[in-house]
Design a protein around this motif. Structure first.
Motif, PDB file in Angstrom:
ATOM      1  N   ASN A  78      -8.698 -20.579  97.793  1.00 48.53           N
ATOM      2  CA  ASN A  78      -8.969 -21.803  97.039  1.00 48.53           C
ATOM      3  C   ASN A  78      -8.511 -21.675  95.587  1.00 48.53           C
ATOM      4  O   ASN A  78      -7.988 -22.625  94.995  1.00 48.53           O
ATOM      5  CB  ASN A  78     -10.472 -22.108  97.079  1.00 48.53           C
ATOM      6  N   GLN A  79      -8.704 -20.496  95.023  1.00 44.39           N
ATOM      7  CA  GLN A  79      -8.303 -20.282  93.627  1.00 44.39           C
ATOM      8  C   GLN A  79      -6.781 -20.269  93.477  1.00 44.39           C
ATOM      9  O   GLN A  79      -6.237 -20.862  92.546  1.00 44.39           O
ATOM     10  CB  GLN A  79      -8.909 -18.968  93.127  1.00 44.39           C
ATOM     11  N   SER A 100     -11.299 -26.241  98.946  1.00 44.52           N
ATOM     12  CA  SER A 100     -12.071 -26.608  97.763  1.00 44.52           C
ATOM     13  C   SER A 100     -11.738 -28.004  97.245  1.00 44.52           C
ATOM     14  O   SER A 100     -10.574 -28.410  97.185  1.00 44.52           O
ATOM     15  CB  SER A 100     -11.824 -25.592  96.650  1.00 44.52           C
ATOM     16  N   ASN A 101     -12.777 -28.723  96.835  1.00 45.82           N
ATOM     17  CA  ASN A 101     -12.584 -30.036  96.226  1.00 45.82           C
ATOM     18  C   ASN A 101     -12.028 -29.938  94.805  1.00 45.82           C
ATOM     19  O   ASN A 101     -11.769 -30.961  94.172  1.00 45.82           O
ATOM     20  CB  ASN A 101     -13.891 -30.825  96.227  1.00 45.82           C
ATOM     21  N   LEU A 102     -11.834 -28.706  94.326  1.00 48.04           N
ATOM     22  CA  LEU A 102     -11.168 -28.535  93.033  1.00 48.04           C
ATOM     23  C   LEU A 102      -9.745 -29.085  93.102  1.00 48.04           C
ATOM     24  O   LEU A 102      -9.235 -29.632  92.125  1.00 48.04           O
ATOM     25  CB  LEU A 102     -11.172 -27.057  92.623  1.00 48.04           C
ATOM     26  N   PHE A 103      -9.105 -28.954  94.266  1.00 47.11           N
ATOM     27  CA  PHE A 103      -7.769 -29.544  94.451  1.00 47.11           C
ATOM     28  C   PHE A 103      -7.824 -31.040  94.136  1.00 47.11           C
ATOM     29  O   PHE A 103      -6.971 -31.576  93.424  1.00 47.11           O
ATOM     30  CB  PHE A 103      -7.307 -29.385  95.914  1.00 47.11           C
ATOM     31  N   ALA A 104      -8.825 -31.693  94.720  1.00 47.06           N
ATOM     32  CA  ALA A 104      -8.960 -33.142  94.558  1.00 47.06           C
ATOM     33  C   ALA A 104      -9.274 -33.510  93.109  1.00 47.06           C
ATOM     34  O   ALA A 104      -8.756 -34.505  92.585  1.00 47.06           O
ATOM     35  CB  ALA A 104     -10.053 -33.665  95.482  1.00 47.06           C
ATOM     36  N   ALA A 105     -10.118 -32.708  92.453  1.00 50.47           N
ATOM     37  CA  ALA A 105     -10.471 -32.977  91.057  1.00 50.47           C
ATOM     38  C   ALA A 105      -9.242 -32.901  90.156  1.00 50.47           C
ATOM     39  O   ALA A 105      -9.059 -33.715  89.244  1.00 50.47           O
ATOM     40  CB  ALA A 105     -11.545 -31.998  90.587  1.00 50.47           C
ATOM     41  N   ILE A 106      -8.400 -31.910  90.409  1.00 45.77           N
ATOM     42  CA  ILE A 106      -7.157 -31.770  89.626  1.00 45.77           C
ATOM     43  C   ILE A 106      -6.234 -32.959  89.880  1.00 45.77           C
ATOM     44  O   ILE A 106      -5.645 -33.523  88.946  1.00 45.77           O
ATOM     45  CB  ILE A 106      -6.452 -30.442  89.979  1.00 45.77           C
ATOM     46  N   ALA A 107      -6.115 -33.363  91.133  1.00 46.00           N
ATOM     47  CA  ALA A 107      -5.263 -34.505  91.474  1.00 46.00           C
ATOM     48  C   ALA A 107      -5.785 -35.786  90.808  1.00 46.00           C
ATOM     49  O   ALA A 107      -5.003 -36.558  90.221  1.00 46.00           O
ATOM     50  CB  ALA A 107      -5.199 -34.687  92.984  1.00 46.00           C
ATOM     51  N   ASP A 108      -7.093 -35.996  90.879  1.00 44.55           N
ATOM     52  CA  ASP A 108      -7.685 -37.195  90.263  1.00 44.55           C
ATOM     53  C   ASP A 108      -7.419 -37.237  88.761  1.00 44.55           C
ATOM     54  O   ASP A 108      -7.080 -38.282  88.200  1.00 44.55           O
ATOM     55  CB  ASP A 108      -9.193 -37.229  90.517  1.00 44.55           C
ATOM     56  N   LEU A 129     -13.652 -24.753  83.307  1.00 46.26           N
ATOM     57  CA  LEU A 129     -14.193 -25.446  82.135  1.00 46.26           C
ATOM     58  C   LEU A 129     -13.862 -26.935  82.172  1.00 46.26           C
ATOM     59  O   LEU A 129     -14.673 -27.776  81.799  1.00 46.26           O
ATOM     60  CB  LEU A 129     -13.630 -24.822  80.855  1.00 46.26           C
ATOM     61  N   GLU A 130     -12.677 -27.230  82.664  1.00 45.00           N
ATOM     62  CA  GLU A 130     -12.201 -28.615  82.637  1.00 45.00           C
ATOM     63  C   GLU A 130     -12.696 -29.441  83.813  1.00 45.00           C
ATOM     64  O   GLU A 130     -13.056 -30.621  83.663  1.00 45.00           O
ATOM     65  CB  GLU A 130     -10.668 -28.627  82.614  1.00 45.00           C
ATOM     66  N   TYR A 131     -12.756 -28.832  84.998  1.00 49.97           N
ATOM     67  CA  TYR A 131     -13.048 -29.603  86.210  1.00 49.97           C
ATOM     68  C   TYR A 131     -14.352 -29.236  86.894  1.00 49.97           C
ATOM     69  O   TYR A 131     -14.758 -29.890  87.849  1.00 49.97           O
ATOM     70  CB  TYR A 131     -11.901 -29.433  87.215  1.00 49.97           C
ATOM     71  N   GLY A 132     -15.000 -28.176  86.437  1.00 50.46           N
ATOM     72  CA  GLY A 132     -16.215 -27.703  87.084  1.00 50.46           C
ATOM     73  C   GLY A 132     -15.973 -26.361  87.758  1.00 50.46           C
ATOM     74  O   GLY A 132     -14.869 -26.063  88.210  1.00 50.46           O
ATOM     75  N   LYS A 158     -16.273 -19.785 112.254  1.00 56.57           N
ATOM     76  CA  LYS A 158     -16.196 -19.662 110.799  1.00 56.57           C
ATOM     77  C   LYS A 158     -17.163 -20.629 110.119  1.00 56.57           C
ATOM     78  O   LYS A 158     -17.303 -21.779 110.527  1.00 56.57           O
ATOM     79  CB  LYS A 158     -14.762 -19.933 110.321  1.00 56.57           C
ATOM     80  N   PHE A 159     -17.797 -20.131 109.067  1.00 56.99           N
ATOM     81  CA  PHE A 159     -18.706 -20.930 108.259  1.00 56.99           C
ATOM     82  C   PHE A 159     -18.197 -20.915 106.817  1.00 56.99           C
ATOM     83  O   PHE A 159     -17.988 -19.849 106.232  1.00 56.99           O
ATOM     84  CB  PHE A 159     -20.125 -20.364 108.319  1.00 56.99           C
ATOM     85  N   TYR A 160     -18.000 -22.089 106.261  1.00 58.52           N
ATOM     86  CA  TYR A 160     -17.478 -22.233 104.908  1.00 58.52           C
ATOM     87  C   TYR A 160     -18.559 -22.866 104.030  1.00 58.52           C
ATOM     88  O   TYR A 160     -19.248 -23.793 104.456  1.00 58.52           O
ATOM     89  CB  TYR A 160     -16.267 -23.167 104.870  1.00 58.52           C
ATOM     90  N   CYS A 161     -18.668 -22.380 102.806  1.00 62.23           N
ATOM     91  CA  CYS A 161     -19.610 -22.985 101.870  1.00 62.23           C
ATOM     92  C   CYS A 161     -18.926 -23.161 100.519  1.00 62.23           C
ATOM     93  O   CYS A 161     -18.266 -22.248 100.015  1.00 62.23           O
ATOM     94  CB  CYS A 161     -20.855 -22.114 101.704  1.00 62.23           C
ATOM     95  N   SER A 162     -19.051 -24.349  99.947  1.00 66.20           N
ATOM     96  CA  SER A 162     -18.483 -24.631  98.630  1.00 66.20           C
ATOM     97  C   SER A 162     -19.555 -25.280  97.758  1.00 66.20           C
ATOM     98  O   SER A 162     -20.169 -26.272  98.153  1.00 66.20           O
ATOM     99  CB  SER A 162     -17.281 -25.577  98.752  1.00 66.20           C
ATOM    100  N   VAL A 163     -19.800 -24.671  96.604  1.00 65.36           N
ATOM    101  CA  VAL A 163     -20.785 -25.203  95.651  1.00 65.36           C
ATOM    102  C   VAL A 163     -20.110 -25.378  94.295  1.00 65.36           C
ATOM    103  O   VAL A 163     -19.025 -24.864  94.056  1.00 65.36           O
ATOM    104  CB  VAL A 163     -22.003 -24.254  95.525  1.00 65.36           C
ATOM    105  N   LYS A 164     -20.778 -26.113  93.422  1.00 64.00           N
ATOM    106  CA  LYS A 164     -20.163 -26.431  92.130  1.00 64.00           C
ATOM    107  C   LYS A 164     -21.238 -26.551  91.058  1.00 64.00           C
ATOM    108  O   LYS A 164     -22.350 -27.013  91.319  1.00 64.00           O
ATOM    109  CB  LYS A 164     -19.398 -27.759  92.233  1.00 64.00           C
ATOM    110  N   GLU A 165     -20.867 -26.112  89.848  1.00 62.99           N
ATOM    111  CA  GLU A 165     -21.757 -26.272  88.700  1.00 62.99           C
ATOM    112  C   GLU A 165     -20.890 -26.438  87.450  1.00 62.99           C
ATOM    113  O   GLU A 165     -19.752 -25.955  87.400  1.00 62.99           O
ATOM    114  CB  GLU A 165     -22.669 -25.046  88.552  1.00 62.99           C
ATOM    115  N   LYS A 166     -21.434 -27.118  86.452  1.00 63.54           N
ATOM    116  CA  LYS A 166     -20.692 -27.311  85.211  1.00 63.54           C
ATOM    117  C   LYS A 166     -20.598 -25.996  84.443  1.00 63.54           C
ATOM    118  O   LYS A 166     -21.573 -25.252  84.354  1.00 63.54           O
ATOM    119  CB  LYS A 166     -21.381 -28.370  84.346  1.00 63.54           C
TER     120      LYS A 166
END
Length: 579
Positions: A327-328, A360-368, A448-451, A543-551
């Protein structure tokens, strides 16, 4: 054989018939004589089927093993389907293979069957990566193609990836239709094994340059590469096909300090220096990291045996090389491509990126943030390729990727391409180094920019028929007793891709999921966390995937928040995995 079901016993008897070669019959007979019922069951309880990565299994005798007859049957079935789909046409196919044991002989076997069916076969003279097979299908205008590889599976495995005329792996309805054609073959006598040499054209080293030149034209910042041509790159092919093309590609790109891990440079199907030839494993990357530290490298990369996946290690503030996850890597590439094109005024309204549902939804955040459209697909890069084909001529694909270390910049192929990705990762490192930043610095900048997005994958291996049944039962149990909370956090939505519906856990309202059916469950919490469960399509795993997010407000908080997110992930995973 008293405990074996009748279908399994019937398959065993079929393989003892004289239409099979004496060596095969003797091997099956020995299993029967020794009453090795577990091995017989695993070898014969089903026919190998196309999953997210095609045909894949352990090498050996049996209908559920990779061997002359299962490969021959698959190829004849594919040939029969191609003839039906392209009536009256001169059918062309491309064939390549990786460094695995038997891959070259299997590749030649596939060429035998295709040529015997009257097809024009473009057969790679020597082992080459999967993305080059996809590129060859498109370059030569083929109707199909086959790559012999089991990707990053252990050494006892091999595999068979089937491709369509767009250069992408088989998707619906072709994947199931080919299986129907394969299953329609009742006798090995229906398989045309007799090679027609006149129908086979070998693809030599000159094709490498065609592929390299096409990729080289995609470079976004050649001036950064020129300024940082001495960027120190460590690369390992992990005994696979990458050695044939990645160093050439990096050199053509303009990099002059490419250091190959010598101990892992030679193609070898036994993968002697690693447990698994998988670049997401610390063990597989250990030698490359060590060489990176010795040379004080800028970036460390390694590709899997068929060079469609790439792992990366970057230097952290302590000066140590640490692996970054898929994801990174994909987020960095997405950011590099979009931010660079935006700065150059090259972004267009019809540009888009693609990610899978477990990425990761980080891809989507960058695209948005860059006002670029993004699409989501099922797991498996073939679905990303399918989107590319569907939107060809209407919208422009820029970059895509999945958490399992597969990426593609530009639309030269319809599959993940670690050769292409290695070049862009190196270019990205050069570009940011020119700005005084390391890739680690840029990763923190993204958070820092997207979470701060944190992900974890847990894979449980369940081998053989008993394992397959256990995986099926685990998914059934999850559906029968949907968790209301995970880590003491309320689950607000459940997405069942098998039923093609999402359920609001508060209101009970159901909405349609507009994707093909797939055995995947996703749980969304009030915090926006995403937890997914899916059986692997290419390995005996669930397979089990987990994605979490924090500011993340300050880089100094990185360690503290990272630990907190780790604790959160572990607590949530413990609630969903019952093993």
């Amino acid at each position: 054989m008293g405990t074996l079901d009748t279908e399994t016993q019937a398959r065993i008897q079929q393989w003892l018939a004289p239409e099979y070669d004496p060596e095969t019959v003797a091997q099956v007979q020995q299993l029967v004589d020794n009453q090795e019922e577990t091995e017989l069951l695993d070898s014969f309880y089903k026919e190998l089927e196309f999953g997210t990565g095609g045909l894949r299994g352990i090498m050996g005798v049996g209908s559920n093993r990779m061997n002359k007859y299962t490969i021959g049957k698959a190829t004849q079935g594919l040939a029969n389907y191609l003839i039906k789909q392209f009536p009256g046409q001169d059918i062309k196919v491309a064939v390549s293979y990786d460094s695995r044991n038997n891959s070259q002989s299997f590749g030649n076997l596939v060429a035998d069957v295709f040529s015997a069916n009257g097809f024009q076969v473009y057969l790679f003279k020597e082992l080459r990566p999967t993305p080059m097979l996809s590129f060859a299908v498109r370059h030569f205008g083929c109707q199909g193609g086959v790559m012999l590889t089991a990707s990053h599976n252990p050494k006892e495995y091999n595999g068979y990836k089937a491709y369509w005329n767009d250069g992408g792996q088989l998707v619906a309805p072709h994947d199931k239709n080919v299986i129907t054609e394969v299953n329609a073959i009742q006798s090995v006598k229906d398989i045309k094994f007799d090679r027609n040499e006149a129908n086979i054209q070998l693809i030599g080293e000159d094709f490498d340059q065609i592929y390299i030149d096409a990729n080289r034209r995609l470079s976004i910042h050649p001036e950064a590469v020129l300024a940082q041509k001495d960027l120190k790159i460590v690369y390992s092919p992990i005994h696979g096909t990458g050695i044939t093309i990645v160093p050439k590609m990096l050199k053509a790109w303009g990099f002059e300090q490419v250091h190959v891990v010598d101990e892992q440079a030679e193609p070898n199907g036994n993968f002697p220096t690693v447990i698994y030839p998988n670049p997401e494993e610390d063990d597989a990357m250990a030698m490359a990291k060590q060489k990176g530290e010795q040379l004080d490298a800028d970036v460390v990369m390694a590709t899997d045996p068929d060079a469609d996946r790439v792992g990366v290690a970057i230097k952290n503030p302590a000066g140590e090389f640490q692996l970054i996850n898929g994801n990174q890597i994909g987020s960095l590439l997405t950011y590099y491509v979009l931010s660079s094109k935006k700065a150059l005024g090259q972004l267009k309204p019809n540009d888009y990126i693609v990610k899978t549902i477990v990425t990761s939804n980080l891809f989507a955040a960058i695209a948005d943030a860059h006002q670029v459209k993004y699409y989501e697909t099922l797991t498996g890069f073939k679905y990303i390729g399918e989107v590319m084909t569907q939107l060809l001529g209407q919208e422009t694909y820029l970059v895509g990727g999945e958490e399992s270390y597969g990426y593609l910049v530009g639309d030269l192929v319809r599959d993940k391409d670690a050769v292409n990705a290695c070049a862009f990762i190196a270019e990205m490192a050069a570009y940011f180094k020119s700005q005084g930043k390391s890739l680690y610095d840029v990763l923190i900048q993204l958070y820092l920019e997207y979470g701060f997005y944190k992900e974890k994958l847990i894979s449980l291996t369940k081998k053989g028929k008993a394992g397959a049944d256990e995986i099926k039962q685990m998914m059934a149990d999850l559906r029968a007793d949907l968790p209301k909370t995970l880590g003491a956090i309320d689950v607000v939505e459940v997405r069942d891709y098998e039923l093609s519906q999402a359920t609001n856990m508060k209101t009970g309202e159901k909405t349609k999921i507009d994707l093909p059916k797939s055995d995947v469950l996703q749980f969304i919490t009030t915090d926006g966390d995403v937890i997914s469960a899916r059986p692997s399509g290419t390995e005996p795993k669930i397979k089990f995937y987990c994605s979490v997010k924090e500011k993340l407000s300050f880089s100094s908080e990185y360690g503290q928040i990272s630990n907190r997110l780790d604790d959160k992930v572990n607590t949530m995973m413990a609630d969903i995995i019952k093993d």
